[in-house]
Every structure is written in C-alpha cells, then in structure tokens.
Scaffold this motif. Structure first.
Motif, PDB file in Angstrom:
ATOM      1  N   GLY A   5       0.843  -1.195   0.000  1.00  0.00           N
ATOM      2  CA  GLY A   5       0.000   0.000   0.000  1.00  0.00           C
ATOM      3  C   GLY A   5       0.870   1.233   0.000  1.00  0.00           C
ATOM      4  O   GLY A   5       1.821   1.336  -0.757  1.00  0.00           O
ATOM      5  N   GLY A   6       0.540   2.146   0.872  1.00  0.00           N
ATOM      6  CA  GLY A   6       1.322   3.369   0.941  1.00  0.00           C
ATOM      7  C   GLY A   6       1.116   4.092   2.240  1.00  0.00           C
ATOM      8  O   GLY A   6       0.383   3.637   3.124  1.00  0.00           O
ATOM      9  N   SER A   7       1.768   5.239   2.342  1.00  0.00           N
ATOM     10  CA  SER A   7       1.705   6.072   3.529  1.00  0.00           C
ATOM     11  C   SER A   7       1.592   7.518   3.073  1.00  0.00           C
ATOM     12  O   SER A   7       2.291   7.943   2.152  1.00  0.00           O
ATOM     13  CB  SER A   7       2.978   5.871   4.350  1.00  0.00           C
ATOM     14  N   LEU A   8       0.700   8.262   3.709  1.00  0.00           N
ATOM     15  CA  LEU A   8       0.508   9.666   3.389  1.00  0.00           C
ATOM     16  C   LEU A   8       0.799  10.494   4.623  1.00  0.00           C
ATOM     17  O   LEU A   8       0.329  10.175   5.714  1.00  0.00           O
ATOM     18  CB  LEU A   8      -0.924   9.936   2.923  1.00  0.00           C
ATOM     19  N   THR A   9       1.570  11.568   4.450  1.00  0.00           N
ATOM     20  CA  THR A   9       1.895  12.480   5.536  1.00  0.00           C
ATOM     21  C   THR A   9       1.460  13.871   5.123  1.00  0.00           C
ATOM     22  O   THR A   9       1.808  14.337   4.032  1.00  0.00           O
ATOM     23  CB  THR A   9       3.405  12.468   5.822  1.00  0.00           C
ATOM     24  N   THR A  10       0.692  14.536   5.988  1.00  0.00           N
ATOM     25  CA  THR A  10       0.244  15.893   5.715  1.00  0.00           C
ATOM     26  C   THR A  10      -0.123  16.582   7.016  1.00  0.00           C
ATOM     27  O   THR A  10      -0.275  15.930   8.041  1.00  0.00           O
ATOM     28  CB  THR A  10      -0.954  15.900   4.733  1.00  0.00           C
ATOM     29  N   ARG A  11      -0.251  17.872   6.942  1.00  0.00           N
ATOM     30  CA  ARG A  11      -0.741  18.646   8.080  1.00  0.00           C
ATOM     31  C   ARG A  11      -2.190  18.969   7.757  1.00  0.00           C
ATOM     32  O   ARG A  11      -2.465  19.662   6.791  1.00  0.00           O
ATOM     33  CB  ARG A  11       0.061  19.936   8.242  1.00  0.00           C
ATOM     34  N   ALA A  12      -3.085  18.443   8.542  1.00  0.00           N
ATOM     35  CA  ALA A  12      -4.502  18.624   8.233  1.00  0.00           C
ATOM     36  C   ALA A  12      -5.287  18.905   9.501  1.00  0.00           C
ATOM     37  O   ALA A  12      -5.019  18.320  10.549  1.00  0.00           O
ATOM     38  CB  ALA A  12      -5.058  17.385   7.554  1.00  0.00           C
ATOM     39  N   THR A  13      -6.218  19.809   9.379  1.00  0.00           N
ATOM     40  CA  THR A  13      -7.168  20.009  10.464  1.00  0.00           C
ATOM     41  C   THR A  13      -8.370  19.149  10.122  1.00  0.00           C
ATOM     42  O   THR A  13      -8.756  19.032   8.965  1.00  0.00           O
ATOM     43  CB  THR A  13      -7.580  21.491  10.577  1.00  0.00           C
ATOM     44  N   GLY A  14      -8.909  18.523  11.104  1.00  0.00           N
ATOM     45  CA  GLY A  14     -10.029  17.622  10.862  1.00  0.00           C
ATOM     46  C   GLY A  14      -9.574  16.180  10.774  1.00  0.00           C
ATOM     47  O   GLY A  14      -8.412  15.854  10.971  1.00  0.00           O
ATOM     48  N   GLU A  15     -10.508  15.340  10.452  1.00  0.00           N
ATOM     49  CA  GLU A  15     -10.295  13.895  10.410  1.00  0.00           C
ATOM     50  C   GLU A  15      -9.586  13.517   9.112  1.00  0.00           C
ATOM     51  O   GLU A  15     -10.190  13.546   8.032  1.00  0.00           O
ATOM     52  CB  GLU A  15     -11.656  13.186  10.531  1.00  0.00           C
ATOM     53  N   LEU A  16      -8.305  13.148   9.205  1.00  0.00           N
ATOM     54  CA  LEU A  16      -7.522  12.816   8.028  1.00  0.00           C
ATOM     55  C   LEU A  16      -8.139  11.646   7.268  1.00  0.00           C
ATOM     56  O   LEU A  16      -8.170  11.650   6.036  1.00  0.00           O
ATOM     57  CB  LEU A  16      -6.070  12.517   8.404  1.00  0.00           C
ATOM     58  N   HIS A  17      -8.643  10.664   7.990  1.00  0.00           N
ATOM     59  CA  HIS A  17      -9.254   9.493   7.360  1.00  0.00           C
ATOM     60  C   HIS A  17     -10.361   9.919   6.401  1.00  0.00           C
ATOM     61  O   HIS A  17     -10.428   9.466   5.257  1.00  0.00           O
ATOM     62  CB  HIS A  17      -9.787   8.561   8.457  1.00  0.00           C
ATOM     63  N   GLN A  18     -11.227  10.808   6.843  1.00  0.00           N
ATOM     64  CA  GLN A  18     -12.341  11.283   6.002  1.00  0.00           C
ATOM     65  C   GLN A  18     -11.831  12.104   4.826  1.00  0.00           C
ATOM     66  O   GLN A  18     -12.336  11.978   3.707  1.00  0.00           O
ATOM     67  CB  GLN A  18     -13.322  12.097   6.836  1.00  0.00           C
ATOM     68  N   LEU A  19     -10.847  12.955   5.059  1.00  0.00           N
ATOM     69  CA  LEU A  19     -10.277  13.763   3.986  1.00  0.00           C
ATOM     70  C   LEU A  19      -9.640  12.874   2.918  1.00  0.00           C
ATOM     71  O   LEU A  19      -9.798  13.122   1.718  1.00  0.00           O
ATOM     72  CB  LEU A  19      -9.235  14.734   4.550  1.00  0.00           C
TER      73      LEU A  19
END
Length: 161
Positions: A5-19
């Motif tokens: 699979g993969g891996s995602l890294t980001t700065r996010a406000t809110g639920e990353l899973h939903q985004l």
C-alpha cells in the motif's frame, strides 16, 4: 509478502481518514498524530489524482510513499502551489526489480525534497535526506520513516528494525 500500500503524511485540520477517503484513497488505517498538526496514515490504494485532490482540498503540503512489497518506495511530494517532486527509496532493491533508476535521478529528488520541506515550513537536514534517498534497508518502511525525520517533520521518529 510485504506491504504494497502506501503512507501519506500531511498537516490537516479535521479527520484525516475522512479527507483521504474523499480524495480517493482506499483502505485507510487510523492516522498517527505527530506534532504541530502533522499526521501520517497508511492506505491500501490511491487513485491517480488522490494526493492532488487532498492537497487542493486541505491547502497543505503532502508526502506520499507507495510501497512495493516492503522492498521499494516511490516517493511523491506536492505543495499547494503545485510544486512536486519524486524520489525512490531502496534503490539497490529497485534495481533487482529492474526499475529504471534513471527515471528517479538523485539530485533532483534531493533538491525537490528540500524545497518541499521548506515550503511546508520545516527545516530539513540535507545530508540525512541524501542518505535516506541512497540508503538501503531490509524493509523500505524504515527508510520512509527516516525520510520524515530528515525532512524535519516534528514528532517523526525513525523506526528501529
């Protein structure tokens, strides 16, 4: 069989899973919170424009590593202004898969990684970035973790195998 699979890294406000789901990622694991709003989430699959969709929606930089059987990592970084870069993790193993290394030149990858990090408001370690992009490991996930540390992500810790 290793991770494909993969891996995602980001700065996010809110639920990353939903985004991520809204952006086209599938099979998303629970996000790990680092520091200063940075999060990392593993996923099973991503559409061709998933990362671009996520960056456009969140307005923040993102880094994605797609794993090939835990042996090779294909790195993509993207900033909200559209600057992107690509790199390859575990180059020696990639050669054994007959992945053409000339499609992933080292110097543009290092320069792109440093620019991505600066655009994300981080302080990278150029030598550590270079070591990560040229290093080898039994499991490419180790190099992926080392790359996050080298890019200066707050709260990132290198995995110990």
């Amino acid at each position: 069989m290793g991770n494909s699979g993969g891996s995602l890294t980001t700065r996010a406000t809110g639920e990353l899973h939903q985004l991520m789901r809204a952006a086209g990622f599938r099979g998303i694991d629970e996000a790990e919170t680092l520091a200063e709003g940075w999060q990392v989430a593993d996923f099973a699959d991503a559409g061709q424009r998933s990362m671009a969709n996520l960056v456009r929606h969140t307005g923040t930089s993102a880094l994605m590593v797609s794993f090939h059987d835990s042996d090779v990592g294909f790195v993509e970084g993207l900033t909200p202004d559209g600057n992107s870069w690509e790199g390859l993790l575990n180059r020696e193993m990639a050669e054994s898969y007959e992945i053409p290394l000339e499609h992933f030149p080292l110097e543009p990858a290092v320069a792109g990684a440093l620019a991505w990090s600066a655009a994300a408001g981080l302080t990278p370690d150029e030598e550590a970035v270079r070591r990560t992009l040229t290093g080898s490991a039994l499991f490419v996930e180790e190099l992926s973790s080392a790359l996050l540390v080298a890019l200066g992500l707050p709260g990132a810790a290198q995995e110990i195998a």
